[in-house]
Design an enzyme around this catalytic site. Structure first.
Site, PDB file in Angstrom:
ATOM      1  N   LYS A  13      -2.984 -16.020 -13.497  1.00 42.57           N
ATOM      2  CA  LYS A  13      -3.789 -16.653 -12.409  1.00 42.57           C
ATOM      3  C   LYS A  13      -4.988 -16.319 -12.029  1.00 42.57           C
ATOM      4  CE  LYS A  13      -3.245 -16.773  -6.935  1.00 42.57           C
ATOM      5  NZ  LYS A  13      -4.044 -15.928  -6.431  1.00 42.57           N
ATOM      6  N   LYS A  66       0.916  -1.253  -0.028  1.00 44.14           N
ATOM      7  CA  LYS A  66       0.022   0.018   0.051  1.00 44.14           C
ATOM      8  C   LYS A  66       0.609   1.187   0.135  1.00 44.14           C
ATOM      9  CE  LYS A  66      -4.435   1.583   1.334  1.00 44.14           C
ATOM     10  NZ  LYS A  66      -5.612   1.037   1.708  1.00 44.14           N
ATOM     11  N   LYS A  69     -10.100 -12.555  -8.474  1.00 44.07           N
ATOM     12  CA  LYS A  69     -11.018 -11.472  -8.562  1.00 44.07           C
ATOM     13  C   LYS A  69     -10.495 -10.461  -9.005  1.00 44.07           C
ATOM     14  CE  LYS A  69     -12.300 -12.147  -4.318  1.00 44.07           C
ATOM     15  NZ  LYS A  69     -12.347 -13.387  -4.080  1.00 44.07           N
TER      16      LYS A  69
HETATM   17  P1  ADP Z   1      -8.532 -13.585  -5.214  1.00 43.53           P
HETATM   18  O1  ADP Z   1      -7.212 -13.519  -5.870  1.00 43.53           O
HETATM   19  O2  ADP Z   1      -9.438 -13.973  -6.204  1.00 43.53           O
HETATM   20  O3  ADP Z   1      -8.672 -12.425  -4.398  1.00 43.53           O
HETATM   21  P2  ADP Z   1      -7.988 -14.821  -2.616  1.00 43.53           P
HETATM   22  O4  ADP Z   1      -6.781 -14.190  -2.575  1.00 43.53           O
HETATM   23  O5  ADP Z   1      -9.311 -14.266  -1.791  1.00 43.53           O
HETATM   24  O6  ADP Z   1      -8.543 -14.673  -4.229  1.00 43.53           O
HETATM   25  O7  ADP Z   1      -7.845 -16.272  -2.550  1.00 43.53           O
HETATM   26  C1  ADP Z   1      -8.725 -17.001  -1.230  1.00 43.53           C
HETATM   27  C2  ADP Z   1      -7.813 -18.342  -1.393  1.00 43.53           C
HETATM   28  O8  ADP Z   1      -7.805 -18.940  -2.668  1.00 43.53           O
HETATM   29  C3  ADP Z   1      -6.007 -18.397  -1.171  1.00 43.53           C
HETATM   30  O9  ADP Z   1      -5.796 -19.165  -0.184  1.00 43.53           O
HETATM   31  C4  ADP Z   1      -5.631 -18.516  -2.418  1.00 43.53           C
HETATM   32  O10 ADP Z   1      -4.255 -19.323  -2.068  1.00 43.53           O
HETATM   33  C5  ADP Z   1      -6.619 -19.221  -3.185  1.00 43.53           C
HETATM   34  N1  ADP Z   1      -6.618 -19.269  -4.415  1.00 43.53           N
HETATM   35  C6  ADP Z   1      -6.996 -17.954  -5.100  1.00 43.53           C
HETATM   36  N2  ADP Z   1      -7.014 -17.988  -6.498  1.00 43.53           N
HETATM   37  C7  ADP Z   1      -6.202 -19.089  -6.761  1.00 43.53           C
HETATM   38  C8  ADP Z   1      -5.699 -19.855  -8.009  1.00 43.53           C
HETATM   39  N3  ADP Z   1      -5.899 -19.171  -9.247  1.00 43.53           N
HETATM   40  N4  ADP Z   1      -5.090 -20.914  -8.005  1.00 43.53           N
HETATM   41  C9  ADP Z   1      -5.106 -21.558  -6.796  1.00 43.53           C
HETATM   42  N5  ADP Z   1      -5.347 -21.040  -5.397  1.00 43.53           N
HETATM   43  C10 ADP Z   1      -6.007 -19.829  -5.572  1.00 43.53           C
END
Ligand code: ADP
Ligand code: TRP
Length: 325
Positions: free
Chosen positions: A193, A114, A196
């Protein structure tokens, strides 16, 4: 089971679950309930650093609870509670903060990123690893399943536990991060990857139309239908998540032979996604119709969580000379 290991993890309420969340985290977390003592919580205190609308926070929290239940969390075997139903974590957070050097927190990713973006950070974001350490240490868990991005925070929690134990007396177990080996790295519809943040997700519980739109939007190259296809590309990687070893081999043979169109693979993938998540969606909808039961479940979760966390906090208070003694 002789001595089940205690597992603890938290989930920030942040919106619709996608395939990455399921195959990369939730599926493995829930599987642990088979042979571990599992405690999961909805991190609503943490969400205060980003969500500033009260109704939105409540909805997002309910949504996480529904997601866990839909994906198979069994309330008879796992504890599921809402973080703010255990305000004791805030007390432990304070205790730990008095033993946490500024330098340690200045190195934490969330805060550093940040500041690097030139934005000013609130104290809540700066102190976030301390609250997270309190979330963990208050249960004395053996394993903390997390995504790779959270490893640093577990190391910080270990550091704080060590400082407390050596300053006062041994109260806290040193937590270990558990990054499931079979967790898939799920690519998004654009090949990056799935996240969101990138808007490239395939949501699990969205309306069929929305799921269809994202599956049909998966990027493919311009190889003509009659040519052989590379099964290492995104559409096949996603398809593989829903196929067994035999089906994968068969698909490989078909792709190499040529004559297989990407559109057909996508259609089959869509059918498999809807089929796979269908029963989970039904379970989710069923719980959604019973908000009072959901609240009862969370209240029971908080009670069970308190039974574990209460004595640990009491030991920390006692060791550090707080209260009457
Ligand atoms: P985002 O990237 O969509 O914001 P989060 O950071 O909220 O997702 O992820 C929540 C959990 O899901 C974490 O433990 C993360 O490691 C797993 N995760 C999120 N996206 C992936 C992905 N593309 N492949 C594997 N694991 C993922
Ligand atoms: N910070 C974690 C995340 O963003 C969520 C979390 C909060 C957590 N407290 C925790 C995870 C304690 C494991 C243990 O994903």
């Amino acid at each position: 089971m002789a001595n089940p290991k205690r597992v603890l993890s938290g989930t920030q309420p942040s919106g619709d679950l996608h395939l990455g969340n399921y195959f990369g985290a939730l599926r493995q977390y829930i599987a642990l309930q088979e042979d571990h003592e599992t405690v999961y919580f909805i991190a609503d205190y943490h969400s205060m650093n980003s969500v500033r609308d009260s109704a939105e926070r409540r909805n997002l929290c309910r949504s996480v609870a529904l997601d866990y239940l839909a994906c198979g969390l069994d309330p008879a075997r796992s504890v599921l509670y809402r973080q703010s139903d255990l305000p004791e974590v805030c007390e432990l957070s304070w205790i730990l903060s008095t033993l946490t050097p500024m330098g340690l927190l200045e190195r934490a990713h969330a805060y550093k990123d940040k500041v690097a973006q030139g934005q000013s950070a609130d104290h809540g974001l700066f102190a976030y690893p301390v609250l997270m350490a309190a979330d963990i240490l208050i249960f004395n868990p053996d394993l903390v399943p997390v995504g790779r991005d959270q490893k640093q925070h577990i190391e910080m929690a270990r550091d704080m536990a060590q400082r407390f134990n050596s300053t006062y007396r041994e109260v806290f177990k040193l937590p270990e991060p558990f990054i499931p080996e079979d967790a898939a790295a799920v690519p998004g519809t654009d090949g990056r990857k799935m996240s969101k943040t990138y808007g490239n997700t395939i949501p699990m519980f969205a309306a069929n139309k929305a799921i269809k739109k994202s599956v049909m939007g998966i990027v493919t190259d311009s190889t003509p239908v009659e040519d052989p296809k590379d099964t290492g590309t995104v559409v096949f990687q996603l398809w593989n998540l829903f196929a067994n070893a035999e089906e994968r081999e068969e698909m490989k043979t078909r792709a190499q032979a040529g004559g297989l169109g990407y559109g057909d693979v996508k259609k089959d993938l869509l059918a498999r996604v809807l089929d796979f998540f269908g029963p989970m969606r039904e379970r989710r909808e069923d719980w959604e119709k019973r908000p009072d039961d959901l609240e009862d479940l969370l209240a029971d979760g908080a009670k069970r969580a308190r039974a574990i966390a209460g004595p640990v906090l009491e030991a920390a208070r006692e060791a550090s000379g707080l209260g009457r003694g």
